[in-house]
Write a protein that holds these residues in place. Structure first.
Motif, PDB file in Angstrom:
ATOM      1  N   ASN A   1      -1.172  15.613   6.091  1.00 44.69           N
ATOM      2  CA  ASN A   1      -1.117  15.945   4.670  1.00 44.69           C
ATOM      3  C   ASN A   1      -0.771  17.409   4.442  1.00 44.69           C
ATOM      4  O   ASN A   1       0.013  17.730   3.560  1.00 44.69           O
ATOM      5  CB  ASN A   1      -2.454  15.616   4.007  1.00 44.69           C
TER       6      ASN A   1
ATOM      7  N   ASN B   1       2.500   8.146  -6.773  1.00 45.12           N
ATOM      8  CA  ASN B   1       2.401   9.607  -6.772  1.00 45.12           C
ATOM      9  C   ASN B   1       3.756  10.252  -6.549  1.00 45.12           C
ATOM     10  O   ASN B   1       3.888  11.266  -5.885  1.00 45.12           O
ATOM     11  CB  ASN B   1       1.436  10.062  -5.679  1.00 45.12           C
TER      12      ASN B   1
ATOM     13  N   GLN C   1      -6.331   5.755   1.929  1.00 45.32           N
ATOM     14  CA  GLN C   1      -5.378   5.749   0.830  1.00 45.32           C
ATOM     15  C   GLN C   1      -5.979   6.357  -0.435  1.00 45.32           C
ATOM     16  O   GLN C   1      -7.097   6.031  -0.813  1.00 45.32           O
ATOM     17  CB  GLN C   1      -4.930   4.325   0.533  1.00 45.32           C
ATOM     18  N   GLY C   2      -5.228   7.269  -1.042  1.00 46.73           N
ATOM     19  CA  GLY C   2      -5.700   7.921  -2.255  1.00 46.73           C
ATOM     20  C   GLY C   2      -6.800   8.940  -1.986  1.00 46.73           C
ATOM     21  O   GLY C   2      -7.392   9.474  -2.895  1.00 46.73           O
TER      22      GLY C   2
ATOM     23  N   VAL D   1      -3.960  14.684  -5.354  1.00 44.68           N
ATOM     24  CA  VAL D   1      -3.491  13.498  -4.648  1.00 44.68           C
ATOM     25  C   VAL D   1      -3.285  13.798  -3.176  1.00 44.68           C
ATOM     26  O   VAL D   1      -2.609  14.757  -2.817  1.00 44.68           O
ATOM     27  CB  VAL D   1      -2.154  13.008  -5.247  1.00 44.68           C
TER      28      VAL D   1
ATOM     29  N   PHE E   1      -2.536  11.696   0.744  1.00 43.32           N
ATOM     30  CA  PHE E   1      -1.942  10.451   1.210  1.00 43.32           C
ATOM     31  C   PHE E   1      -2.625   9.952   2.471  1.00 43.32           C
ATOM     32  O   PHE E   1      -3.243  10.720   3.209  1.00 43.32           O
ATOM     33  CB  PHE E   1      -0.448  10.649   1.442  1.00 43.32           C
ATOM     34  N   LYS E   2      -2.466   8.676   2.692  1.00 46.90           N
ATOM     35  CA  LYS E   2      -3.026   8.054   3.887  1.00 46.90           C
ATOM     36  C   LYS E   2      -2.464   8.751   5.119  1.00 46.90           C
ATOM     37  O   LYS E   2      -1.269   8.991   5.200  1.00 46.90           O
ATOM     38  CB  LYS E   2      -2.632   6.583   3.877  1.00 46.90           C
TER      39      LYS E   2
ATOM     40  N   GLY F   1       0.822  -1.201   0.000  1.00 48.42           N
ATOM     41  CA  GLY F   1       0.000   0.000   0.000  1.00 48.42           C
ATOM     42  C   GLY F   1       0.856   1.251   0.000  1.00 48.42           C
ATOM     43  O   GLY F   1       0.624   2.193  -0.762  1.00 48.42           O
TER      44      GLY F   1
ATOM     45  N   ASP G   1       2.587   1.621  -3.339  1.00 44.87           N
ATOM     46  CA  ASP G   1       1.564   2.066  -4.280  1.00 44.87           C
ATOM     47  C   ASP G   1       1.394   3.571  -4.205  1.00 44.87           C
ATOM     48  O   ASP G   1       1.361   4.265  -5.207  1.00 44.87           O
ATOM     49  CB  ASP G   1       0.216   1.445  -3.867  1.00 44.87           C
ATOM     50  N   GLU G   2       1.265   4.035  -2.975  1.00 48.14           N
ATOM     51  CA  GLU G   2       0.970   5.429  -2.752  1.00 48.14           C
ATOM     52  C   GLU G   2       2.161   6.312  -3.118  1.00 48.14           C
ATOM     53  O   GLU G   2       2.029   7.284  -3.841  1.00 48.14           O
ATOM     54  CB  GLU G   2       0.603   5.618  -1.280  1.00 48.14           C
TER      55      GLU G   2
ATOM     56  N   SER H   1       9.616   9.859   3.262  1.00 54.09           N
ATOM     57  CA  SER H   1       8.961   8.628   2.829  1.00 54.09           C
ATOM     58  C   SER H   1       9.938   7.456   2.913  1.00 54.09           C
ATOM     59  O   SER H   1       9.559   6.328   3.198  1.00 54.09           O
ATOM     60  CB  SER H   1       8.362   8.794   1.438  1.00 54.09           C
TER      61      SER H   1
ATOM     62  N   LYS I   1      -9.748   8.446  -0.795  1.00 53.67           N
ATOM     63  CA  LYS I   1     -11.002   7.942  -1.347  1.00 53.67           C
ATOM     64  C   LYS I   1     -12.213   8.348  -0.509  1.00 53.67           C
ATOM     65  O   LYS I   1     -13.323   8.282  -0.991  1.00 53.67           O
ATOM     66  CB  LYS I   1     -10.945   6.415  -1.478  1.00 53.67           C
TER      67      LYS I   1
END
Lengths: 585, 577
Positions: B427, A214, B466-467, B418, B420-421, A206, A209-210, A227, B469
């Motif tokens: 964020n 991005n 995530q993302g 975009v 992020f989680k 996950g 992916d993120e 990160s 959503k």
């Protein structure tokens, strides 16, 4: 649990129907498996007999060995042949069934109501047709033959061992369960570790992916170091739990091998003692040792095969659920074939909803005369496609009726109804193939001149000609050789070629550059001349020129009328118009 | 693949010990037939019960030692493989992080993710298997032959013939099938492609009633796949029977030679049995080896793909020393004859751009898709490097800035919103790690994001999945704008980033933005004239070239491309006016 059980039995029954086509191969395969296992088990006995003829200097019976060797040779050849035939039968059966199931699944998809298909993502359905079928073929058919040979091997070994010497056989029978027990114990213990591992791995995936998905944003904010730190933290945790999971699960093999060694040693001692007392020959002991070596293997295989079978049955149940889904109601036998359609469309008291709890269209009435333009407007997600779904009869109305030239569309053949409409959707869909094939999709018999003429009228001819292979340029799924706008022009040409009496158009919202947009607009205008048109509209000019504007919101038509009438109402359209379409002032 | 192995070097001990212990285990296994032979020769023939028990003890001991060796080996192998994969993953992740946008575009993020995840797992699995089994199987095969020589050289000659024969069959079949398996995979991909295409295009297919045509296409590919599968199947089907024949023929040969040797007193009965046992062991190991090689082939292929990512060089270099910027200069950004072509693209995406931007100005950038709008603003933070000309910010060539100094000047809001989680706060802090609560609130207020935060349970500490959503497109967009504002950048870039906002919100945002003090220099990219017509200056791009620069009014008068765009979007107004 009982439900799951019935699902599996149902799946098994369905599978049997497919197997029935290959009953001959199945029988042959089982027979060959039986022969090959029996002979494979018989060979150690022959070897043992031969060993008994080799006693000591001067006491070797060469004639006897020769006889046994001949028997062995015959057995070997028959076994090899049986194995080969079995493999070939299994292949033919497995791949044949896979082909049949895939074909039936695909053919079914062509006949499923869209309601069903819309309920799943395309990925889900694709994975049923591809991955699920593969897995069930591997698991079920391979597993089935493996299970069969394993069981025959175990029973055969037991039988032969009991025949040679029941006492020593008993030793084997007593020690074997230990191996199963050990394997089960380890599996239970490692289950938890595997769970932790797969959770942590999921977390890492996950994160990857993120962050990589991005990466541009990550870089724009110089978050690389941050990160990286998070990544290290997860990575370290994963390393630790992976080590545990992998190590402990890899104990299974040595552990069962250890038990196997115990069996071997046990047979050795018991056999030797029996031999001393003359109850057994050295040759028979050799045979026993051969059995002991391969005896535990089928047990391990069976436990693996059973999990695989369960998995495969679940896959089979999913794919059969798809194949057994009720198809759309076929056209009635006396269904009218629409010909020479004028383009009068009547929507009478139509109600419709995708799910009963959530009412969408309620008692909608609309009369469209031939040649009229109907603009459908509203915010995104207002249900504009619902109307397209009903007009094209992708979905059937719940109440009321839709009529074309006075015929209820449920009494008309689907093909003639859909032929009456030319449809250009915003999501441009082109098939893998040449541009020519794509334009001629609706009329495969069209001549080259007609195709080029349609392309010219759609303002597509000029860009097609500039492509290296012109009309023979091959379009692939997701290929970037054409821009979104160019693809849309091709979709228009495709409709242009068919001269449909009515149109359903979906205007592009954005992402198309202005010049192509102007071209598309021109092509649309040309297309709409004299034809009844339903347009999902985003452009002010389209909306203002429409004979009727349908304003949709939350799935329902809330206002209906022409531009001036709707402005006078000062309702939703009024607000929409002043906020969205006239925002430049 | 080979270059990846450097990441094993911290696990030298494990990588050597694992196979070593595995071989130890195998050697003990090789002794078993000899012990059995002893039992038969001495124990049974001389009816020596104590000897049999002693030998039984030895068998047990061999089993126990074998088990402990094997466990040790498994542990070391697992440790090395997992550690290797972890190191490799970290290295690859950090390598990818340094990629410039050109490399990201070239590789594609989806591919990079696959390399980091499933390919990595395959490699880890491969390393683990190799350490555990790769030496063991050949060792047993050769060991069995050596043992046969110890027992009797004449009997061993059977091994000398049988082993190469078996190897030829097993590896020959693999050599033939592996490329054909690839063909099968391609066939499967075709079937998959048609299925996916069919489902995504279901409406069009039914509208043109192409169902039967589609079925035909599918059946052809489906039959083709079946044919390919059967070909491979037919070849593989030969493996078992042929190896079976060879091994058992060898056993018959052993019986004859053994018989002769026993007859002449060179060999005992038990030793013949031992020879037969060794032969059977070989068959088992060869089958294991064949499976192992398939795993290794897969792992090597994955490893090569990973290595290819490592071999992609990072094309950008940044200065290490802080640049002396001049923040007082009236001109904040200057494009000096800038041209840019994307890597592997023939044509320039931007040609000969000259533009000087005054501090605090708002610059609108407009043009069709593919005209180079986004490209132009992506050059500023050096997401891509110019191919010709240069760009100055605060009087300094952007090539002379260290990465962070340059990028911290700029807040960019990209087209795709975009998040992020994590929490909303986390964020927002991406913009500036040290931002105060007040700064966050201020940024949210300008970005019209306060109501988004208020509506979420937990406010700033509400979780974002995530993302993003669990947020609508408009909500996400407002938060990404706020994130850029938290940075309080000298230069703010809005790349078509208010598309999901309704008109009223967009207007409020633009008003709040214009009232900012000190006002950042703003680059506003849009497709719609309505969004940019109040800008201080508008740059009109057409096919990568500047078609005009000026205010809305000036451009309406002189710039043809701008007129065209404007009129296409505002037809009625013009006619009425």
């Amino acid at each position: 649990m009982s439900k799951k059980q019935t699902g599996s039995t149902a799946a098994l029954k369905r599978l049997m129907r497919y197997l029935l086509h290959y009953w001959f191969l199945l029988l042959a395969s089982l027979l060959m498996a039986f022969i090959s296992v029996a002979l494979t088990l018989y060979l150690p006995i022959l070897t043992g007999n031969a060993v008994d003829l080799i006693l000591e200097p001067g006491r070797v019976d060469f004639a006897g060995i020769r006889n046994i060797a001949v028997t062995m040779g015959i057995c070997i050849l028959i076994t090899a042949a049986a194995q080969w035939i079995m493999n070939v039968c299994n292949n033919k059966m497995t791949y044949g069934i896979v082909r049949d199931v895939r074909r039936d699944a695909f053919d079914k998809i062509q006949r499923l109501p869209l309601k069903y298909l819309d309920g799943y993502t395309s990925g889900e359905i694709v994975s049923r047709v591809i991955a699920d079928v593969d897995q069930f073929a591997d698991g079920l058919l391979m597993g089935f033959t493996q299970l069969f040979t394993s069981i025959v091997t175990i029973l055969g070994t037991l039988l032969f061992m009991l025949l040679i010497h029941p006492g020593v056989a008993l030793v084997v029978i007593c020690i074997t369960p230990v191996s199963l027990f050990v394997a089960a114990f380890i599996a239970r213990k490692t289950y938890h570790m595997f769970q932790v591992q797969s959770e942590t791995r999921g977390e890492q995936t996950g994160f990857i992916d993120e962050m990589i998905g991005n990466l541009k944003v990550v870089q724009a904010y110089s978050r690389e170091t941050a990160s990286m730190e998070t990544f290290h933290e997860i990575n370290d945790r994963l390393e630790k739990c992976s080590l545990k999971a992998i190590f402990f699960s890899s104990i299974t093999n040595p552990a069962t091998r250890f038990v196997n060694s115990l069996v071997y040693a046990g047979v050795g001692i018991a056999g030797a003692i029996a031999a001393i007392h003359g109850a057994m020959t050295v040759g028979q002991l050799t045979t026993f040792l051969g059995y002991a070596n391969q005896y535990t293997k089928p047990f391990n295989e069976i436990s693996g095969v059973i999990t695989e079978l369960q998995n495969a049955l679940a896959c089979a149940a999913r794919i059969f659920a798809l194949i057994d889904t009720e198809p759309q109601i076929p056209d009635a036998e006396d269904a009218v074939v629409l010909e020479q359609v004028k383009g009068n469309v009547g929507i009478q008291d139509v109600s419709f909803s995708y799910v009963p709890e959530q009412k969408l269209l309620q008692h909608v009435n609309l009369n469209v005369r031939a040649g009229q333009r109907i603009a459908i407007v509203g915010p995104t997600g207002c249900g504009k496609t619902t109307l397209i779904n009903l007009l094209m009869r992708f979905y059937d109305v719940d109440e009321g009726s839709i009529r074309v030239d006075g015929h209820d569309i449920r009494n008309v053949t689907r093909n003639s109804l859909r032929d009456s409409y030319g449809m250009v959707l915003q999501e441009t869909w082109l098939r893998t193939g040449t541009i020519r094939e794509n334009i001629a999709m609706g009329r495969p018999d069209a001549t080259e001149e007609e195709i080029q003429e349609a392309a010219r009228l759609s303002h597509a001819h000029s860009f097609i000609k500039r492509l290296p292979q012109g009309y023979d340029t091959v379009i692939h799924e997701g290929s970037d050789s054409l821009s979104q706008g160019q693809k849309q022009l091709l979709c228009i040409a495709r409709v242009m070629l068919c001269h449909p009496p009515m149109l359903i158009l979906d205007e592009a919202t954005s992402s198309i550059d202005t010049r192509t947009e102007i071209r598309i607009q021109k092509a649309f205008n040309h297309l709409m001349e004299g034809r009844t048109s339903f347009i999902v509209a985003h452009r002010l000019s389209t909306i203002q020129e429409a004979d009727v504007i349908l304003v949709m919101k939350d799935g329902n038509i809330i206002e209906q009328g022409n531009h001036e009438e709707l402005l006078e109402q000062q309702g939703f359209y009024y607000n929409l118009y002043y906020s969205q379409y006239r925002n430049s002032n | 693949m080979r270059k990846l192995l450097v990441y094993l070097k911290d696990y030298k001990k494990e990588s050597i010990l694992a196979p070593l212990f595995k071989m130890l285990e195998a050697s003990f296994e090789l002794f078993v037939p000899l012990v059995m032979a002893a039992i038969m020769n001495q124990g049974i023939q001389q009816k020596d019960l104590p000897f049999i028990w002693k030998m039984a003890g030895i068998l047990l001991l061999l089993a126990v030692v074998g088990l402990s060796c094997s466990l040790t080996a498994q542990y070391f192998a697992a440790k090395a493989a997992v550690g290797f994969a972890a190191k490799l993953k970290a290295a690859l992740f950090s390598h990818i992080q340094r990629f410039s946008f050109s490399e990201i575009d070239e590789a594609g993020t989806a591919t990079l993710i696959t390399r980091m995840t499933s390919d990595m797992n395959q490699v880890q699995n491969g390393v683990n298997m190799v350490l555990r089994l790769f030496l063991r199987s050949p060792f047993i095969v050769l060991g069995a032959m050596v043992m046969a020589f110890i027992v009797d050289w004449k009997g061993a000659l059977v091994f000398v013939v049988a082993i190469p024969l078996l190897s030829i069959v097993v590896f020959g079949i693999m050599l033939i099938t592996i490329p054909r398996f690839r063909k099968v995979q391609e066939g499967l991909d075709r079937v998959l492609g048609i299925t996916r295409e069919n489902i995504t295009g279901v409406r069009v297919i039914r509208a043109f009633h192409q169902e039967e045509e589609e079925e035909k296409r599918f059946h052809i590919s489906n039959e083709d796949l079946t044919r390919l599968q059967l070909i491979v199947g037919r070849i593989s089907a030969v493996m078992n029977p042929v190896t079976f024949i060879i091994v058992n023929a060898a056993v018959i040969a052993l019986l004859f030679i053994g018989g002769e040797q026993v007859d002449t007193g060179h060999l005992t009965q038990g030793e013949v049995v031992a020879l037969v046992n060794y032969m059977n062991q070989i068959l088992v190991e060869l089958v294991k080896l064949a499976n192992l090689i398939i795993t290794i082939t897969k792992a090597v292929a994955c490893g090569n793909r990973i290595q290819a990512v490592f071999e992609m060089e990072v094309s950008q270099e940044f200065s290490e020393t802080e640049a002396e910027e001049n923040r007082k200069d009236e001109i904040i950004v200057a494009f000096e004859d800038v041209s840019f072509a994307y890597r592997n693209a023939g044509d320039e995406a931007l040609s000969h751009i000259n533009l000087q931007v005054k501090r605090g100005d708002t610059i609108g950038i407009i043009g069709g898709t593919g005209s180079g709008k986004s490209t132009l603003v992506h050059l500023l933070p050096r997401f891509y490097d110019v191919t010709k000309g240069r760009i100055r910010i605060d009087g300094v060539d952007i090539m002379e800035y260290p990465k962070d100094q340059l990028r911290n000047k700029i807040g960019i809001v990209m087209q795709k919103a975009v998040l992020f989680k994590g929490t909303i706060r986390e964020n927002l802090l991406w913009g500036n790690e040290n931002a105060t609560e007040e700064q966050l609130q201020r940024a949210l207020r300008i970005a019209q994001g306060l109501e988004v935060v208020e509506r979420k349970e937990g406010g700033l500490d509400a979780r974002i999945t995530q993302g993003g959503k669990n947020l609508s497109g408009g909500q996400r967009q407002r938060l990404t704008i706020a994130r850029a504002l938290v940075r309080e950048p000298e230069i703010l870039i809005l790349d078509d980033s208010t598309s999901a906002l309704d008109y009223a919100t967009d207007a409020r945002f633009r008003k709040a933005l214009s009232e900012l003090a000190p006002k950042p220099t703003i680059f506003l990219v849009s497709q719609r004239t309505a969004s940019i017509q109040n800008a201080d200056r508008i740059v009109v791009l057409d096919d990568g070239e500047v078609a005009g620069i000026g205010t809305h009014e000036e451009l309406l008068e002189h710039c043809e491309v701008y007129q065209e765009i404007y009129h296409s979007q505002n037809q009625k107004e013009v006619q009425r006016a």
